[in-house]
Design an enzyme around this catalytic site. Structure first.
Site, mmCIF file in Angstrom:
data_model
loop_
_atom_site.group_PDB
_atom_site.id
_atom_site.type_symbol
_atom_site.label_atom_id
_atom_site.label_comp_id
_atom_site.label_asym_id
_atom_site.label_seq_id
_atom_site.Cartn_x
_atom_site.Cartn_y
_atom_site.Cartn_z
ATOM 1 C CG HIS A 48 64.454 73.315 86.067
ATOM 2 N ND1 HIS A 48 63.241 72.680 86.216
ATOM 3 C CD2 HIS A 48 65.282 72.724 86.971
ATOM 4 C CE1 HIS A 48 63.324 71.758 87.160
ATOM 5 N NE2 HIS A 48 64.563 71.750 87.637
ATOM 6 C CB SER A 338 66.837 72.894 92.295
ATOM 7 O OG SER A 338 66.246 72.652 91.052
ATOM 8 C CB CYS A 401 76.965 46.447 81.589
ATOM 9 S SG CYS A 401 75.353 47.120 82.020
#
Ligand SMILES: Cc1cc2nc3c(=O)[nH]c(=O)nc-3n(C[C@H](O)[C@H](O)[C@H](O)COP(=O)(O)OP(=O)(O)OC[C@H]3O[C@@H](n4cnc5c(N)ncnc54)[C@H](O)[C@@H]3O)c2cc1C
Length: 476
Positions: A48, A338, A401
């Site tokens: 952020h 957060s 994968c």
């Protein structure tokens, strides 16, 4: 000097890496079988900018300084990180006014480069955004990363510098005598220590209580997500936020670092004891999709590959609890709500260098090497580089994968680095994370794990020694 760190999430992992720069014996205790399987495993993976956080809080301070450290930390640790930037979308006149408030708050926090853009410009840059967009706050410093990869890398780096890693070992008690920390206790014994760092995520309240420290109180807040396949990967380039509510940053649409699209998270407060309640619900997932469609009406749920939930470790003051306590030698890196992932590098540096090193008179180690080489990923190689690797080791030519292009060589490397279960391989290599969610590769990974660990396939755990996939042989 002996220091115990409790919790191998992204916060504890970066703390042990900073401690590895000093002449100290460092022990890392993690109750899970591997690193990064707590809160760090299920979040948005956003680095952020810091405009969401109330000025003057530890969240705001460490978010902005943590964001600035990501290029260096991810380069040194060889962890994927990309600055995508982010838009906060205003879809009405009322939303438009919120953008100015967020911009002013961000500037007060020291966030660089914030700009309010007109709706037309946002649509030119992100054509799939809701055409009703009036304006957006553009934050160029926002980025995306792989949170558990950062935790794994930091622990690997610290282990190369001498860290003792105790996985699958829950701390059950902390001995405090004469007002100072003396030892940590687990089912395997008592370890005399001079200091303890509480980086226990959702359980930081219980760990603090073991030392007789009353803070923080931790309340889980669940966030549900829907992950879209890589086929939806070009839906958006940057992170898209709505205008925030009092409670959360809202439901987002964002690219994941490996090419998918993430929708969510919701925000539901749970009882204090619901610390393992990571179940998803029809209502939660519907809310995640509806919220995402407000921002990007074209969101196609036919491309959903997985739904999951994470729990935020909230505390009533809505801020991190970091630093010293009344108990000498007991330090907190707790209530890491957060933006705790973003803040983690800055919290780790401040706590170790500014607080603990002075308090314990730690001496710098000349020999610490902060650089760690990450696992090889053939999906990121040019074809000539891949061919060269296959010539060196043919296992890098055997694809296991197909969704995420992961080879046998990478799986063997993950086992060499510490994977002991299917999830251990999955989080280190991304095998099983793709469109088929392991439908086509699980049996082959199981066989490779069994071969490399010298065990039977039915002994290989899904996650930890209490869970496995194969109940026994159906044919001898
Ligand atoms: C839905 C959601 C979205 C989020 N989005 C973002 C985002 O986009 N950006 C951002 O910056 N942040 C985000 N966050 C916050 C971020 O994920 C957390 O701040 C961060 O992961 C916390 O890391 P941690 O190391 O403190 O905790 P954890 O990762 O939980 O690590 C703590 C560890 O301690 C271990 N432990 C606990 N008790 C004991 C014990 N007694 N003995 C031994 N081990 C113990 C646990 O098993 C766990 O592994 C989000 C969180 C959630 C849930």
């Amino acid at each position: 000097m002996r220091v115990a760190v409790i919790g191998a999430g992204v916060v504890g992992a970066l703390v042990v890496r900073e401690l590895a720069r000093y002449e100290a014996e460092v022990l890392l205790f993690e109750q899970e079988a591997d690193v990064g399987w707590g809160v760090t495993k299920a979040n948005s993976g956003i680095v952020h900018a810091g405009f969401h956080d109330r000025p003057g809080t530890a969240c705001a301070r460490f978010c902005v300084s943590g964001n600035a450290l990501f290029d260096e930390v991810c380069r040194d640790l060889d962890v994927p990180f990309r600055r995508t930037g982010a838009y906060v979308l205003a879809l009405s006149a009322a939303d438009r006014a919120v953008l100015d408030r967020l911009r002013a708050q961000g500037e007060e926090n020291g966030v660089p480069g914030l700009e309010v853009l007109p709706g037309g410009e946002v649509l030119a840059r992100e054509p799939n955004v809701n055409p009703a967009v009036v304006a957006a706050l553009w934050a160029p410093t926002v980025g995306i990363t792989e949170p558990w990869a950062l935790a794994l890398a930091a622990v690997e780096n610290a282990a190369a510098g001498g860290l003792a890693v105790h996985l699958g070992e829950e701390v059950t008690g902390i001995r405090v005598d004469g007002g100072r920390v003396r030892a940590v206790q687990t089912a395997r014994g008592s370890y005399p220590v001079d200091a303890v760092v509480n980086a226990a995520g959702l359980y930081a309240d219980q760990v603090a209580a073991m030392a007789g420290v009353p803070e923080p109180r931790i309340v889980p807040r669940r966030g549900e997500y829907v992950l879209l396949d890589k086929a939806a990967g070009d839906l958006v380039r940057a992170v898209l936020f709505p205008t925030p509510s009092e409670k959360s940053k809202g439901i987002l649409v964002l690219p994941t670092i490996d090419g998918g699209i993430l929708l969510g998270p919701t925000a539901a407060d749970l009882p204090e004891d619901a610390k393992e309640a990571t179940d998803t619900s029809g209502d939660g997932l519907r809310a995640a999709v509806e919220g995402a469609r407000r921002l990007v009406p074209k969101v196609d749920c036919g491309l959903a590959v997985k739904a999951f939930a994470g729990l935020r470790p909230e505390s009533p003051p809505q801020d991190f609890v970091v630093g010293t306590t009344a108990v000498r030698g007991f330090y907190q890196a707790a209530a890491m709500r957060s933006p705790g992932l973003t803040a983690a590098p800055a919290v780790a540096r401040w706590l170790v260098h500014e607080v603990i090193a002075g308090d314990l008179t730690l001496v710098r180690k000349a020999s610490f090497d902060p650089v760690r080489r990450g696992p090889p990923r053939v999906a990121d190689l040019a074809s000539e580089e891949w061919e060269a690797r296959v010539r060196e080791d043919p296992r890098y030519g055997r694809i296991v994968c197909f969704c995420n292009l992961v080879t046998e060589g990478e799986i063997v490397d993950a086992i060499r680095r510490g994977a002991r279960s299917l999830d251990g391989v999955k989080f280190r290599t991304r095998a099983g994370f793709g469109r088929c969610q392991g439908g086509f590769c699980t049996d082959r990974i199981l066989a490779i794990l069994a071969r490399e660990l010298g065990t039977e396939p039915e002994e290989v755990p899904l996650r930890d020694p209490r869970s496995w996939l194969v109940a026994g042989k159906i044919r001898p």
